[in-house]
Scaffold this motif. Structure first.
Motif, short mmCIF file in Angstrom:
data_model
loop_
_atom_site.label_atom_id
_atom_site.label_comp_id
_atom_site.label_asym_id
_atom_site.label_seq_id
_atom_site.Cartn_x
_atom_site.Cartn_y
_atom_site.Cartn_z
N ALA A 249 0.85 -1.18 0.00
CA ALA A 249 0.00 0.00 0.00
C ALA A 249 0.90 1.24 0.00
CB ALA A 249 -0.91 -0.01 1.22
N GLU A 250 0.28 2.40 -0.11
CA GLU A 250 1.04 3.65 -0.16
C GLU A 250 1.84 3.88 1.12
OE1 GLU A 250 0.25 8.48 -0.68
OE2 GLU A 250 -1.43 7.08 -0.58
N ASN A 251 1.32 3.38 2.23
CA ASN A 251 1.97 3.61 3.52
C ASN A 251 2.89 2.47 3.94
OD1 ASN A 251 -0.30 1.86 3.87
ND2 ASN A 251 -0.22 2.22 6.07
N GLU A 252 3.20 1.54 3.03
CA GLU A 252 4.04 0.39 3.34
C GLU A 252 5.34 0.42 2.54
OE1 GLU A 252 0.67 -2.91 4.58
OE2 GLU A 252 1.35 -2.83 2.49
N PHE A 253 6.41 -0.11 3.16
CA PHE A 253 7.73 -0.06 2.54
C PHE A 253 8.45 -1.39 2.78
CE2 PHE A 253 6.40 4.14 3.77
CZ PHE A 253 6.69 4.92 2.65
N SER A 254 8.89 -2.03 1.70
CA SER A 254 9.57 -3.32 1.82
C SER A 254 10.99 -3.11 2.33
CB SER A 254 9.59 -4.04 0.47
OG SER A 254 10.31 -3.27 -0.49
N ASN A 255 11.56 -4.18 2.88
CA ASN A 255 12.94 -4.09 3.39
C ASN A 255 13.77 -5.32 3.05
OD1 ASN A 255 11.54 -5.85 5.03
ND2 ASN A 255 12.29 -5.01 6.97
N SER B 254 8.70 -14.63 5.86
CA SER B 254 8.00 -13.60 6.62
C SER B 254 8.54 -12.21 6.35
CB SER B 254 8.05 -13.92 8.12
OG SER B 254 9.34 -13.72 8.65
N LEU B 255 9.83 -12.13 5.95
CA LEU B 255 10.41 -10.83 5.59
C LEU B 255 9.66 -10.21 4.41
CD1 LEU B 255 14.27 -11.39 5.80
CD2 LEU B 255 12.95 -9.71 7.07
N ILE C 203 7.43 -2.79 6.44
CA ILE C 203 7.36 -1.65 7.36
C ILE C 203 6.14 -0.83 6.98
CG2 ILE C 203 8.52 0.50 8.01
CD1 ILE C 203 11.18 -1.01 7.45
N ALA C 204 5.43 -0.33 7.98
CA ALA C 204 4.20 0.42 7.69
C ALA C 204 4.12 1.68 8.56
CB ALA C 204 2.97 -0.45 7.93
N VAL C 205 3.43 2.68 8.02
CA VAL C 205 3.15 3.90 8.77
C VAL C 205 1.64 4.05 8.83
CG1 VAL C 205 3.51 6.39 8.92
CG2 VAL C 205 5.27 4.95 7.87
N GLU C 206 1.07 3.92 10.02
CA GLU C 206 -0.38 3.99 10.17
C GLU C 206 -0.76 4.42 11.57
OE1 GLU C 206 -1.60 -0.56 11.22
OE2 GLU C 206 -1.25 -0.14 9.11
N ASN C 207 -1.89 5.12 11.67
CA ASN C 207 -2.41 5.59 12.97
C ASN C 207 -1.36 6.35 13.77
OD1 ASN C 207 -4.85 4.27 12.37
ND2 ASN C 207 -4.10 2.36 13.26
N ASP C 208 -0.60 7.24 13.06
CA ASP C 208 0.43 8.07 13.70
C ASP C 208 1.51 7.24 14.37
OD1 ASP C 208 -0.85 10.47 12.98
OD2 ASP C 208 -2.22 10.29 14.68
N LEU D 51 18.27 0.37 10.25
CA LEU D 51 17.52 -0.63 9.49
C LEU D 51 17.73 -0.43 8.01
CD1 LEU D 51 13.90 0.58 9.07
CD2 LEU D 51 15.36 1.72 10.73
N HIS D 52 17.26 -1.40 7.25
CA HIS D 52 17.31 -1.29 5.78
C HIS D 52 15.90 -1.10 5.24
CE1 HIS D 52 18.70 -2.05 1.65
NE2 HIS D 52 17.52 -2.63 1.51
N VAL D 53 15.74 -0.13 4.35
CA VAL D 53 14.48 0.10 3.65
C VAL D 53 14.80 0.16 2.16
CG1 VAL D 53 12.45 1.57 3.42
CG2 VAL D 53 13.63 1.43 5.63
N ASP D 54 14.05 -0.57 1.34
CA ASP D 54 14.36 -0.61 -0.09
C ASP D 54 14.28 0.78 -0.74
OD1 ASP D 54 14.85 -3.34 -0.05
OD2 ASP D 54 12.75 -3.83 -0.37
N LYS D 55 13.18 1.48 -0.52
CA LYS D 55 13.02 2.84 -1.07
C LYS D 55 13.21 3.84 0.07
CE LYS D 55 9.99 1.39 -4.85
NZ LYS D 55 8.69 1.57 -5.52
N LYS D 56 14.48 3.98 0.44
CA LYS D 56 14.80 4.77 1.64
C LYS D 56 14.41 6.24 1.49
CE LYS D 56 19.64 5.34 0.19
NZ LYS D 56 19.54 4.60 -1.10
N GLY D 57 14.59 6.81 0.29
CA GLY D 57 14.24 8.21 0.07
C GLY D 57 12.75 8.46 0.22
#
Length: 336
Positions: A173-179, A235-236, A241-246, A320-326
């Protein structure tokens, strides 16, 4: 203050059955019981196996303590009975152990399986929403299992679910980021699986020369470890990683996770430099420095990262590692 009061109330609910068990034990050891053991054995056995567990159930029935903890209470009573009663007075304990305890265990196991299956079906219906299976399963298990058993049990079930049941591709989703896509994590896990697979046969052959039983035990444990590593790796891919509910939900498969309120984030830095041990920086990874990182999050207050089987560690800096870090940094800064 309220937390301390809740703890005291919970402790009291365990203290009363404990006092009853202790009182029953000393009664069994008293001269009065020994003189009248033939007539008192049934009453004492019933107290240990039924009366005290029922008292415990009445104490917890309106609390959040899982009702399934009544079964361990019965097992404690059974153990005290075998330990304290003379062997000649254990006929009712043997009867309970042989006929009633297995039925109770099967009933509890069936109830747990039913609740877990219900959580799985609910998760499947919510696939297009942000519900996370591991989180939902922990919530379900907290209702039916003692607190120390919740995370280990949920972890074991989730490893199997992510590894061998959940094969559908996970759309972010828009608020999720793979790692996992640009990280070395998956490669390292699959290298471990290959190592286990290669070494399991020669080690089995060598160990079998000393003990066939030990060789098969080690082989089964090694195979199970390989399946677990596979579940960890899968499971990875399924828990981004998600950003939700502040909140920022940092996830590293089912192995590690942390929840940071956005308002508590002090600074987000894009960096791949190595850190000194003196900097006291926690890593969202299982294999440490060899996995690498590209994001550093600093917080105003201490946060908690939850590791395997309920292990906790506090931090104010986490790498941590985030695929789309920017994009991840820009999204968080926009929320800030």
């Amino acid at each position: 203050m309220q937390t301390l009061l809740d703890f005291q109330q919970r402790f009291a609910k365990f203290l009363i059955p404990l006092a009853l068990f202790i009182g029953t034990y000393f009664f069994i050891k008293s001269p009065y019981f020994l003189e009248n053991s033939s007539t008192l054995t049934f009453a004492v056995s019933a107290d240990l196996l039924l009366t005290i567990p029922i008292v415990y159930f009445l104490l917890i029935r309106k609390t959040s303590i899982p009702k399934t903890t009544v079964v361990p209470m019965m097992i404690i009573g059974l153990a005290i009975g075998f330990f304290s009663l003379p062997e000649a007075n254990q006929e009712y304990l043997q009867l309970f152990k042989t006929w009633f305890l297995p039925v109770i265990e099967v009933g509890v196991a069936s109830f747990i399986i039913y609740k877990v299956r219900k959580a799985v079906l609910f998760h499947r219906k919510q696939e297009n929403k942000s519900l996370d299976f591991f989180t939902a399963l922990k919530t379900t298990c907290a209702e039916i299992l003692p607190k120390p058993a919740v995370v280990p049990f949920a972890t074991e079930i989730s490893i199997f679910y992510y590894g061998f049941v959940y094969w559908k591709r996970r759309k972010l989703a828009e608020n999720e980021f793979s790692n996992h896509k640009e990280s070395s994590s998956l490669a390292l896990f699959f290298i471990l699986i290959v190592i286990v697979a290669i070494e399991i046969v020669p080690i089995h052959i060598l160990l079998a020369k000393w003990s066939e039983v030990a060789a098969w035990i080690l082989t089964i444990l090694s195979a199970y470890s390989g399946l677990q590593i596979f579940g960890f790796a899968k499971s990875l891919m399924k828990r981004p990683i998600a950003v939700e509910n502040d909140r920022v939900l940092l996830r590293y498969g089912v192995m590690q996770e942390a929840e940071i309120p956005i308002e508590d984030i002090k600074k987000i830095t894009l960096t791949t430099k190595e850190f000194d041990k003196e900097e006291n920086i926690t890593r969202l990874s299982l294999l440490g420095e060899i996995e690498g990182h590209n994001v550093l999050i600093e917080t105003h207050n201490e946060q908690i990262v939850h590791g395997l089987f309920g292990i906790k560690k506090t931090f104010t800096k986490i790498a941590l590692h985030v695929d789309k870090k920017g994009e991840f940094k820009a999204y968080l800064e926009n929320k800030l």
